[in-house]
Write an enzyme that holds these catalytic residues in place. Structure first.
Site, PDB file in Angstrom:
ATOM      1  N   GLU A   5       7.147  27.408  -1.520  1.00 55.35           N
ATOM      2  CA  GLU A   5       6.429  27.515  -2.793  1.00 55.35           C
ATOM      3  C   GLU A   5       5.172  26.651  -2.847  1.00 55.35           C
ATOM      4  O   GLU A   5       5.075  25.729  -3.672  1.00 55.35           O
ATOM      5  CB  GLU A   5       7.371  27.164  -3.952  1.00 55.35           C
ATOM      6  CG  GLU A   5       8.619  28.029  -4.008  1.00 55.35           C
ATOM      7  CD  GLU A   5       9.534  27.724  -5.204  1.00 55.35           C
ATOM      8  OE1 GLU A   5       9.253  26.760  -5.932  1.00 55.35           O
ATOM      9  OE2 GLU A   5      10.508  28.459  -5.390  1.00 55.35           O
ATOM     10  N   GLU A  47      15.345  32.116  -2.163  1.00 56.34           N
ATOM     11  CA  GLU A  47      15.951  31.420  -3.312  1.00 56.34           C
ATOM     12  C   GLU A  47      16.164  32.403  -4.441  1.00 56.34           C
ATOM     13  O   GLU A  47      15.286  33.202  -4.758  1.00 56.34           O
ATOM     14  CB  GLU A  47      15.042  30.305  -3.859  1.00 56.34           C
ATOM     15  CG  GLU A  47      15.035  29.050  -3.049  1.00 56.34           C
ATOM     16  CD  GLU A  47      14.172  27.967  -3.674  1.00 56.34           C
ATOM     17  OE1 GLU A  47      14.016  27.951  -4.923  1.00 56.34           O
ATOM     18  OE2 GLU A  47      13.628  27.163  -2.909  1.00 56.34           O
TER      19      GLU A  47
END
Ligand code: IFM
Length: 486
Positions: free
Chosen positions: A179, A387
């Protein structure tokens, strides 16, 4: 021969759809969120140590000093993973544990922790999936300017070489960044994450350097890893939706897609920054100077798989002049925007949807759409859900159990979305539940529990929640259980 009359034939439960052969079942954590041992064996502070120790930055003054004590309990944790039937474990490496100042030689004691962890996983038949960077820049590198400085990409390439040298013979799947949007825009834009800077131009510079560091690390990994090793990057792609069908809201969605998604997928997967992003942010950075010759070729070195993290969709509008542009941004409250050049976009919570403890709306179709969008834009690109999961207010019952039916429903819905996307042509290779266990949820400290395993922080006792048993059953079946069993 008597034909079986369909109206009186015994009803059988329909065969559950199997996930594809080879589909990987895993769970994920990140170094600062679980390891603890913040000052042991030569580790020095990362930006998250500094940030969490700064009063007012993290809920309740929580820090990752001890976290879930995974550093000392990794053997038991791996045994638990094996018991649950996990086939893969996605963890991240703490840069300042293995290269304390972010430059120079590695510290063997730090490397040893990861060698032991990986060996333990392999022994248990659990595939290690290593992420080089999950937000914890060595503080010394931030002191030298951090990600807005180009030189940090040199440091990252050196660090990638150290890790490939130390673990390349036993880790087959490598991820450069987790991220990078959060590192750039929450870290240097809204400041709700470490290092807590609120400089929109620096956030954009950081984004470019994170891209470049990714590309340079891919080159290093490719050079050093054995043939057959997989390289990847994990992006929290925003599933952006306009609030209404108006042209203004469509423009809001385009803007957030540009600075939330295409700022990474553009250079990484197409070798170019999107024109509209450059136009939206031209008043903040001179891209022609920031992006140097050769950068785009470096950033676009191919990856074997794209990691996709998804929790909730992003609903946006463009308010009339004079109206506030903030709203319910799921990325946390700050008077500073994490959306440079598009600060005027407003964020909304979808009406009528159930929410998690993060106040994020539960929307499995968002995951389906995201996987299909990426597949449409980048046909043939292998994907991995690296995720997905939810925080709820879990507690231990007097009988010592943790019942989390909301999490089971969340996981069921999202795994069903993965199956639908696979059926419709998305090449999804695996799924990693976030998170293996409760942990330090960044600015929310320990107040949010994302784990499928409950952690009693006082005793560090682990208690698999009902969802852990459910997930274990899914893995065993390689299919979702019939609805009644959810
Ligand atoms: O806990 C985080 C993780 O570190 C990165 N992705 C989102 C998770 C939940 O907020």
């Amino acid at each position: 021969m008597t034909a079986v009359r369909p109206d009186i034939a015994p009803k059988q439960a329909p065969e559950a759809t199997q996930f594809p052969t080879g589909f990987v079942w895993g769970a994920a954590t990140a170094a600062y969120q679980v390891e603890g041992a913040a000052a042991e064996d030569g580790r020095t502070p990362s930006i998250w140590d500094t940030f969490s120790h700064t009063p007012g930055k993290v809920h309740n003054g929580d820090t990752g000093d001890i976290a879930a004590d995974h550093y000392h309990r990794f053997r038991d944790d791996v045994a638990l993973m094996k018991q649950l039937g996990l086939k893969a474990y996605r963890f991240s490496i703490s840069w300042s544990r293995v290269q304390p100042t972010g430059r120079g030689p590695a510290v063997e004691r730090g490397l040893d922790f990861y060698r032991k962890l990986v060996d333990e996983l392999l022994e248990a038949d659990i595939a290690p999936v290593a992420t080089l960077y999950h937000w914890d820049l060595p503080q010394e590198l931030e002191d030298a300017g951090g990600w807005p400085q180009r030189v940090t990409t040199d440091r990252f390439a050196d660090y990638a070489a150290i890790m490939a040298g130390a673990l390349g013979d036993r880790v087959a799947t490598w991820t450069t960044f987790n991220e990078p949007w959060c590192s750039a825009f929450l870290g240097y834009g809204s400041g709700v994450h470490a290092p807590g800077r609120t400089e929109p131009a620096a956030a954009l510079r950081a984004a470019h350097h994170l891209n470049l560091a990714h590309g340079r690390a891919i080159e290093v990994l490719r050079d050093q890893l054995p043939a057959g090793a997989q390289t990847s990057v994990t992006l929290n792609l925003h599933q952006v939706r306009p609030l209404t069908a108006s042209a203004a809201d469509a423009d809001a969605a385009r803007r957030i897609d540009a600075v939330g998604n295409r700022i990474f997928t553009g250079p990484m997967l197409r070798g170019e920054y999107p024109e509209d992003l450059l136009a939206d942010t031209a008043h903040l950075v001179d891209w022609s100077k920031l992006v140097q010759d050769g950068d785009l070729a470096a950033i676009s070195r191919p990856v074997d798989v794209l990691g996709v993290n998804y929790y909730t969709p992003t609903l946006v509008s463009l308010p009339e002049k004079g109206e506030s542009g903030s709203g319910n941004d799921v990325h946390g409250a700050s008077e500073f925007s994490p959306w440079p050049g598009s600060e005027h976009v407003a964020f909304h919570l979808a009406e009528g949807k159930e929410r998690t403890a993060m106040n994020w709306s539960i929307d499995p179709d968002g995951l389906y759409n995201l996987l299909m969008d990426v597949t449409r834009d980048h046909p043939g690109l292998p994907l991995m859900v690296t995720e997905n999961g939810a925080a709820f207010d879990d507690y231990v019952s007097p009988e010592g159990r943790v019942e989390d039916p909301e999490r089971i429903a969340y996981l069921h819905g999202h795994l069903d979305a993965v199956q639908r996307a696979v059926a419709d042509g998305a090449d999804v290779r695996g799924y990693f539940l976030w998170s293996l266990m409760d942990n330090f949820e960044w600015a929310y400290g320990y107040s949010k529990r994302f784990g499928t395993v409950y952690v009693d922080y006082g005793s560090q006792r682990r208690i698999p929640k009902a969802s852990a048993h459910w997930y274990s059953d899914v893995i065993r079946r390689h299919a979702l259980p019939p609805a009644g069993l959810s």
